[in-house]
Write an enzyme that holds these catalytic residues in place. Structure first.
Site, PDB file in Angstrom:
ATOM      1  N   LYS A 196      -1.448 -20.807 -77.251  1.00 28.59           N
ATOM      2  CA  LYS A 196      -0.808 -19.727 -78.004  1.00 28.59           C
ATOM      3  C   LYS A 196      -1.391 -19.717 -79.409  1.00 28.59           C
ATOM      4  O   LYS A 196      -1.636 -20.779 -79.986  1.00 28.59           O
ATOM      5  CB  LYS A 196       0.705 -19.943 -78.074  1.00 28.59           C
ATOM      6  CG  LYS A 196       1.425 -18.948 -79.003  1.00 28.59           C
ATOM      7  CD  LYS A 196       2.918 -18.995 -78.844  1.00 28.59           C
ATOM      8  CE  LYS A 196       3.605 -20.059 -79.646  1.00 28.59           C
ATOM      9  NZ  LYS A 196       3.385 -20.017 -81.103  1.00 28.59           N
ATOM     10  N   ASP A 218       3.556 -26.044 -82.525  1.00 33.88           N
ATOM     11  CA  ASP A 218       3.211 -26.741 -83.765  1.00 33.88           C
ATOM     12  C   ASP A 218       4.469 -26.946 -84.621  1.00 33.88           C
ATOM     13  O   ASP A 218       4.416 -27.569 -85.677  1.00 33.88           O
ATOM     14  CB  ASP A 218       2.083 -26.034 -84.537  1.00 33.88           C
ATOM     15  CG  ASP A 218       2.428 -24.618 -84.942  1.00 33.88           C
ATOM     16  OD1 ASP A 218       3.523 -24.122 -84.573  1.00 33.88           O
ATOM     17  OD2 ASP A 218       1.610 -23.987 -85.650  1.00 33.88           O
ATOM     18  N   SER A 219       5.612 -26.467 -84.116  1.00 34.07           N
ATOM     19  CA  SER A 219       6.898 -26.806 -84.724  1.00 34.07           C
ATOM     20  C   SER A 219       7.109 -28.316 -84.713  1.00 34.07           C
ATOM     21  O   SER A 219       7.983 -28.824 -85.415  1.00 34.07           O
ATOM     22  CB  SER A 219       8.048 -26.103 -83.993  1.00 34.07           C
ATOM     23  OG  SER A 219       7.947 -26.303 -82.599  1.00 34.07           O
ATOM     24  N   GLU A 249      -1.196 -17.344 -83.303  1.00 34.18           N
ATOM     25  CA  GLU A 249      -0.452 -16.357 -84.076  1.00 34.18           C
ATOM     26  C   GLU A 249      -1.381 -15.287 -84.640  1.00 34.18           C
ATOM     27  O   GLU A 249      -2.416 -15.623 -85.211  1.00 34.18           O
ATOM     28  CB  GLU A 249       0.262 -17.053 -85.254  1.00 34.18           C
ATOM     29  CG  GLU A 249       1.257 -18.110 -84.822  1.00 34.18           C
ATOM     30  CD  GLU A 249       1.896 -18.855 -85.996  1.00 34.18           C
ATOM     31  OE1 GLU A 249       1.667 -18.475 -87.173  1.00 34.18           O
ATOM     32  OE2 GLU A 249       2.628 -19.826 -85.737  1.00 34.18           O
ATOM     33  N   GLU A 293       8.778 -13.120 -82.708  1.00 34.65           N
ATOM     34  CA  GLU A 293       9.648 -14.008 -83.496  1.00 34.65           C
ATOM     35  C   GLU A 293      10.325 -13.262 -84.642  1.00 34.65           C
ATOM     36  O   GLU A 293       9.656 -12.592 -85.446  1.00 34.65           O
ATOM     37  CB  GLU A 293       8.831 -15.195 -84.044  1.00 34.65           C
ATOM     38  CG  GLU A 293       9.692 -16.145 -84.881  1.00 34.65           C
ATOM     39  CD  GLU A 293       9.123 -17.535 -85.076  1.00 34.65           C
ATOM     40  OE1 GLU A 293       8.078 -17.860 -84.468  1.00 34.65           O
ATOM     41  OE2 GLU A 293       9.732 -18.304 -85.845  1.00 34.65           O
TER      42      GLU A 293
HETATM   43  O1  KIV Z   1       5.828 -23.791 -82.696  1.00 31.95           O
HETATM   44  C1  KIV Z   1       6.750 -23.324 -82.029  1.00 31.95           C
HETATM   45  O2  KIV Z   1       7.675 -24.015 -81.600  1.00 31.95           O
HETATM   46  C2  KIV Z   1       6.727 -21.881 -81.760  1.00 31.95           C
HETATM   47  C3  KIV Z   1       7.934 -21.281 -81.129  1.00 31.95           C
HETATM   48  C4  KIV Z   1       9.101 -21.358 -82.011  1.00 31.95           C
HETATM   49  C5  KIV Z   1       7.680 -19.902 -80.652  1.00 31.95           C
HETATM   50  O3  KIV Z   1       5.769 -21.255 -82.026  1.00 31.95           O
END
Ligand code: KIV
Length: 279
Positions: free
Chosen positions: A129, A60-61, A131, A199
């Site tokens: 993934k 989500d980056s 969090e 992280e």
């Molecule tokens: O969203 C993302 O790119 C991430 C990574 C930096 C681990 O969660």
């Protein structure tokens, strides 16, 4: 009798199980660490896959590095499905993991499963993934895993909680926070997550967690002892870097140079040259 031996050209796909085995065999602590990068589109994913990246994370980056937002919070499920589909179409070997965006798993286990399912069915991901800890999201994680979708955990600095944390700060410096993070890591391991992103935590804490859990740890700003490393693609290609990242190639500079050269040739009429004209 003639026997034709056919060369097997199928590419062995990286799976959640094969990554766990790599740690179990001891390979990730020595010569075969797990390389993870983010990607958000077809051409980038194709390059990463051909380069041998093990996990391509549709992070989500993308809200920050592709959409230009100050944080990841405004990324939607539709955004994630669209980017995941672009990536999964390109990939033949790597494991494609899609991030569950803010509020896609926090509201109820039913919504979490529906949204994880969209990333798999519509996006083509092989896992998701999210969090947070088992204490907070165990019900959501259980619902997703019950449906057969592998889950990667993510603890330490969790960007979706940036407003609660008060910025993008290193986590796990106080004794209480170290204990909490170790508990969270153990919990996610025992709950059945197949890997765990750590992280922005001190390197010695990441090393401790890596030896505590049976699943691979994937570090970002967490030192060298993790079983693998993840970085944001744009950071390694020159679009700005953090303390823990590194520019592995100045692709931004090359793009800027190519675009400047194009502008110059169009202005002066040097492009298109006569050979490119249709007759
Ligand atoms: O969203 C993302 O790119 C991430 C990574 C930096 C681990 O969660």
């Amino acid at each position: 009798m003639h026997v034709t031996v056919q060369e097997d050209r199928t590419i062995a796909r990286v799976t959640a199980a094969s990554l766990r085995d790599r740690k179990k065999d001891g390979a990730t602590s020595t010569h075969d660490k797990i390389a993870v990068l983010t990607a958000y589109d077809y051409p980038s994913a194709q390059i990463l896959d051909e380069a041998g990246v093990d996990i391509i994370l549709v992070g989500d980056s993308c809200g920050m590095v592709v959409m230009g937002n100050p944080d990841t919070l405004s990324v939607t499920m539709d955004d994630m499905v669209r980017h995941t589909r672009m990536v999964s179409r390109a990939v033949q070997r790597a494991l494609v993991i899609a991030d569950m965006p803010f509020l896609s798993y926090q509201i109820s286990p039913e919504e979490a499963l529906r949204n994880a399912g969209r990333l798999v069915v519509e996006g083509g991901a092989q896992g998701v993934k999210l969090e947070g800890s088992v204490e907070k999201f165990g019900n959501a994680i259980a619902a997703i895993m019950r449906a057969g979708i592998p889950v990667m955990g993510h603890i330490g600095l969790t960007p979706q909680s940036v407003n609660q944390i008060g910025g993008y700060k290193v986590q796990g410096r106080s004794p209480e926070c170290r204990i909490r993070l170790k508990d969270e890591a153990r919990g996610l391991d025992q709950f059945g997550c197949f890997a765990l992103v750590l992280e922005c935590i001190p390197a010695d804490l990441a090393a401790e967690i890596t030896s505590l859990v049976s699943i691979p740890t994937i570090g970002i700003g967490a030192g060298a002892a993790c079983d693998g490393q993840v970085l944001v693609l744009h950071d390694i290609l020159g679009w700005g870097t953090t303390k823990f990242s590194k520019t592995f190639g100045d692709v931004r500079g090359l793009m800027a140079q190519a675009c400047r050269a194009y502008v110059e040739e169009v202005r002066t009429g040097a492009f298109p040259d006569p050979e490119r004209a249709f007759k």
